[in-house]
Design a protein around this motif. Structure first.
Motif, PDB file in Angstrom:
ATOM      1  N   GLY A   1       0.783  -1.225   0.000  1.00 46.35           N
ATOM      2  CA  GLY A   1       0.000   0.000   0.000  1.00 46.35           C
ATOM      3  C   GLY A   1       0.819   1.282   0.000  1.00 46.35           C
ATOM      4  O   GLY A   1       0.262   2.366   0.153  1.00 46.35           O
ATOM      5  N   VAL A   2       2.127   1.173  -0.191  1.00 49.07           N
ATOM      6  CA  VAL A   2       2.995   2.351  -0.153  1.00 49.07           C
ATOM      7  C   VAL A   2       3.321   2.801  -1.572  1.00 49.07           C
ATOM      8  O   VAL A   2       3.655   1.987  -2.431  1.00 49.07           O
ATOM      9  CB  VAL A   2       4.309   2.047   0.603  1.00 49.07           C
ATOM     10  N   GLN A   3       3.213   4.108  -1.790  1.00 48.10           N
ATOM     11  CA  GLN A   3       3.584   4.664  -3.088  1.00 48.10           C
ATOM     12  C   GLN A   3       5.005   5.216  -3.030  1.00 48.10           C
ATOM     13  O   GLN A   3       5.377   5.898  -2.086  1.00 48.10           O
ATOM     14  CB  GLN A   3       2.637   5.791  -3.495  1.00 48.10           C
ATOM     15  N   ILE A   4       5.798   4.900  -4.041  1.00 49.24           N
ATOM     16  CA  ILE A   4       7.150   5.447  -4.157  1.00 49.24           C
ATOM     17  C   ILE A   4       7.034   6.885  -4.640  1.00 49.24           C
ATOM     18  O   ILE A   4       6.401   7.154  -5.667  1.00 49.24           O
ATOM     19  CB  ILE A   4       7.992   4.606  -5.130  1.00 49.24           C
ATOM     20  N   ARG A   5       7.626   7.802  -3.916  1.00 48.34           N
ATOM     21  CA  ARG A   5       7.431   9.223  -4.209  1.00 48.34           C
ATOM     22  C   ARG A   5       8.116   9.660  -5.500  1.00 48.34           C
ATOM     23  O   ARG A   5       7.647  10.544  -6.190  1.00 48.34           O
ATOM     24  CB  ARG A   5       7.949  10.057  -3.040  1.00 48.34           C
ATOM     25  N   GLU A   6       9.255   9.023  -5.809  1.00 44.57           N
ATOM     26  CA  GLU A   6       9.991   9.400  -7.017  1.00 44.57           C
ATOM     27  C   GLU A   6       9.290   8.923  -8.279  1.00 44.57           C
ATOM     28  O   GLU A   6       8.735   7.825  -8.311  1.00 44.57           O
ATOM     29  CB  GLU A   6      11.387   8.784  -7.002  1.00 44.57           C
ATOM     30  N   LYS A   7       9.327   9.747  -9.313  1.00 43.55           N
ATOM     31  CA  LYS A   7       8.899   9.307 -10.637  1.00 43.55           C
ATOM     32  C   LYS A   7      10.055   8.549 -11.281  1.00 43.55           C
ATOM     33  O   LYS A   7      11.180   9.053 -11.327  1.00 43.55           O
ATOM     34  CB  LYS A   7       8.501  10.501 -11.503  1.00 43.55           C
ATOM     35  N   LEU A   8       9.798   7.352 -11.764  1.00 42.94           N
ATOM     36  CA  LEU A   8      10.859   6.501 -12.295  1.00 42.94           C
ATOM     37  C   LEU A   8      10.536   6.035 -13.707  1.00 42.94           C
ATOM     38  O   LEU A   8       9.424   5.584 -13.980  1.00 42.94           O
ATOM     39  CB  LEU A   8      11.037   5.258 -11.406  1.00 42.94           C
ATOM     40  N   THR A   9      11.505   6.142 -14.593  1.00 45.31           N
ATOM     41  CA  THR A   9      11.372   5.561 -15.925  1.00 45.31           C
ATOM     42  C   THR A   9      11.970   4.161 -15.900  1.00 45.31           C
ATOM     43  O   THR A   9      12.744   3.806 -15.005  1.00 45.31           O
ATOM     44  CB  THR A   9      12.118   6.399 -16.976  1.00 45.31           C
ATOM     45  N   HIS A  10      11.603   3.356 -16.879  1.00 44.55           N
ATOM     46  CA  HIS A  10      12.161   2.002 -16.968  1.00 44.55           C
ATOM     47  C   HIS A  10      13.677   2.057 -17.147  1.00 44.55           C
ATOM     48  O   HIS A  10      14.405   1.198 -16.622  1.00 44.55           O
ATOM     49  CB  HIS A  10      11.507   1.240 -18.120  1.00 44.55           C
ATOM     50  N   GLN A  11      14.170   3.054 -17.873  1.00 44.56           N
ATOM     51  CA  GLN A  11      15.611   3.172 -18.074  1.00 44.56           C
ATOM     52  C   GLN A  11      16.335   3.487 -16.768  1.00 44.56           C
ATOM     53  O   GLN A  11      17.424   2.958 -16.500  1.00 44.56           O
ATOM     54  CB  GLN A  11      15.915   4.256 -19.111  1.00 44.56           C
ATOM     55  N   GLU A  12      15.736   4.337 -15.938  1.00 42.99           N
ATOM     56  CA  GLU A  12      16.346   4.651 -14.646  1.00 42.99           C
ATOM     57  C   GLU A  12      16.406   3.412 -13.763  1.00 42.99           C
ATOM     58  O   GLU A  12      17.427   3.148 -13.108  1.00 42.99           O
ATOM     59  CB  GLU A  12      15.560   5.756 -13.944  1.00 42.99           C
ATOM     60  N   ILE A  13      15.313   2.641 -13.745  1.00 38.15           N
ATOM     61  CA  ILE A  13      15.307   1.406 -12.949  1.00 38.15           C
ATOM     62  C   ILE A  13      16.365   0.441 -13.475  1.00 38.15           C
ATOM     63  O   ILE A  13      17.102  -0.174 -12.702  1.00 38.15           O
ATOM     64  CB  ILE A  13      13.912   0.752 -12.976  1.00 38.15           C
ATOM     65  N   ALA A  14      16.456   0.328 -14.793  1.00 41.05           N
ATOM     66  CA  ALA A  14      17.445  -0.565 -15.404  1.00 41.05           C
ATOM     67  C   ALA A  14      18.862  -0.169 -15.002  1.00 41.05           C
ATOM     68  O   ALA A  14      19.693  -1.021 -14.680  1.00 41.05           O
ATOM     69  CB  ALA A  14      17.295  -0.548 -16.922  1.00 41.05           C
ATOM     70  N   SER A  15      19.137   1.124 -15.007  1.00 37.54           N
ATOM     71  CA  SER A  15      20.472   1.602 -14.632  1.00 37.54           C
ATOM     72  C   SER A  15      20.782   1.311 -13.173  1.00 37.54           C
ATOM     73  O   SER A  15      21.927   1.050 -12.804  1.00 37.54           O
ATOM     74  CB  SER A  15      20.584   3.111 -14.877  1.00 37.54           C
ATOM     75  N   MET A  16      19.756   1.339 -12.325  1.00 37.05           N
ATOM     76  CA  MET A  16      19.967   1.142 -10.892  1.00 37.05           C
ATOM     77  C   MET A  16      20.084  -0.329 -10.502  1.00 37.05           C
ATOM     78  O   MET A  16      20.612  -0.651  -9.435  1.00 37.05           O
ATOM     79  CB  MET A  16      18.836   1.813 -10.101  1.00 37.05           C
ATOM     80  N   VAL A  17      19.599  -1.237 -11.352  1.00 34.62           N
ATOM     81  CA  VAL A  17      19.682  -2.667 -11.018  1.00 34.62           C
ATOM     82  C   VAL A  17      20.658  -3.413 -11.914  1.00 34.62           C
ATOM     83  O   VAL A  17      20.857  -4.622 -11.757  1.00 34.62           O
ATOM     84  CB  VAL A  17      18.291  -3.356 -11.084  1.00 34.62           C
ATOM     85  N   GLY A  18      21.283  -2.710 -12.858  1.00 34.73           N
ATOM     86  CA  GLY A  18      22.268  -3.349 -13.716  1.00 34.73           C
ATOM     87  C   GLY A  18      21.662  -4.339 -14.696  1.00 34.73           C
ATOM     88  O   GLY A  18      22.173  -5.448 -14.869  1.00 34.73           O
ATOM     89  N   ALA A  19      20.562  -3.944 -15.342  1.00 34.72           N
ATOM     90  CA  ALA A  19      19.895  -4.815 -16.318  1.00 34.72           C
ATOM     91  C   ALA A  19      19.508  -3.978 -17.535  1.00 34.72           C
ATOM     92  O   ALA A  19      19.611  -2.751 -17.532  1.00 34.72           O
ATOM     93  CB  ALA A  19      18.658  -5.470 -15.702  1.00 34.72           C
ATOM     94  N   SER A  20      19.058  -4.646 -18.582  1.00 36.49           N
ATOM     95  CA  SER A  20      18.628  -3.928 -19.773  1.00 36.49           C
ATOM     96  C   SER A  20      17.246  -3.313 -19.555  1.00 36.49           C
ATOM     97  O   SER A  20      16.451  -3.798 -18.743  1.00 36.49           O
ATOM     98  CB  SER A  20      18.574  -4.878 -20.980  1.00 36.49           C
ATOM     99  N   ARG A  21      16.976  -2.223 -20.282  1.00 39.34           N
ATOM    100  CA  ARG A  21      15.652  -1.590 -20.176  1.00 39.34           C
ATOM    101  C   ARG A  21      14.563  -2.552 -20.621  1.00 39.34           C
ATOM    102  O   ARG A  21      13.471  -2.580 -20.034  1.00 39.34           O
ATOM    103  CB  ARG A  21      15.616  -0.319 -21.028  1.00 39.34           C
TER     104      ARG A  21
END
Length: 221
Positions: free
Chosen positions: A168-188
């Motif tokens: 039930g918690v919302q992440i406050r940051e707006k995130l693009t798939h590319q940003e998530i990919a960069s942060m987890v070391g995976a492809s978009r």
């Protein structure tokens, strides 16, 4: 409020300097320069000479590296009252990561020569504790990249950004798939597939690039 007073008030909010006396804070304030930078400014790159220490007053920055294929991996995101550039100043080695502004930023900057003069016992103790904390976080990230599949890495990142594993918690940051990919070391593409699966199975929902977690996230698929 004078500029010196303003700088002292900003320094008091930074854990590294919080134990200093007013006299010591005034000494630090005399060597601080305040500069503003627009979004997406590269403050320094991997391999650059280390000549300054930075404290964030406003905005956020991404700290990252480029892998062998030139792909960006975001190691951390820092915000107000956090700092960076201290490790290279202590060991004299070139910068080990790049730092780029994610938002318009206001930064306090201390030159290398001035920073070394200011390393009192209290500042050094705080600095060592902070380096230890960051090393633990880096070790956790390395372990995550080595042992978890992409679903696990995305799940771990979302929980970290949410600050809790409770539904039930919302992440406050707006995130693009590319940003998530960069942060987890995976492809978009792989991250997009993971996000699609998590959404279709009701684990998360996305509205205006903000992710809400609805139930415990899977660490594998």
């Amino acid at each position: 409020m004078t500029e010196t007073t303003e700088i002292i008030e900003l320094l008091k909010k930074v854990p590294l300097f919080e134990s200093l006396s007013d006299k010591e804070l005034e000494a630090v304030s005399r060597v601080v320069k305040i500069k503003s930078y627009p979004k997406n400014t590269i403050l320094f790159s991997e391999g650059d000479e280390s000549d300054s220490f930075y404290v964030i007053c406003e905005g956020r920055v991404n700290v990252g590296i480029n892998d062998e294929d030139g792909k960006e991996i975001i190691l951390s995101r820092l915000g107000p009252n956090e700092y960076f550039g201290e490790m290279a100043l202590m060991d004299g080695e070139p910068r080990s990561a790049f730092v780029m502004t994610r938002d318009p930023c206001k930064l306090m900057i201390i030159a290398k020569s001035d920073f070394k003069k200011l390393l009192s016992s209290d500042v050094m103790l705080n600095l060592l504790m902070e380096l230890q904390r960051r090393l633990r976080e880096a070790n956790k990230k390395i372990e995550s990249l080595a042992l978890m599949d992409v679903y696990g890495r995305v799940a771990r990142l979302l929980i970290q950004l949410a600050g809790t594993s409770e539904p039930g918690v919302q992440i406050r940051e707006k995130l693009t798939h590319q940003e998530i990919a960069s942060m987890v070391g995976a492809s978009r593409e792989m991250v997009s597939r993971v996000i699609k699966d998590l959404t279709s199975d009701g684990y998360i929902s996305i509205r205006r690039k903000r992710i809400t977690i609805h139930k415990s996230l899977p660490y594998s698929w």
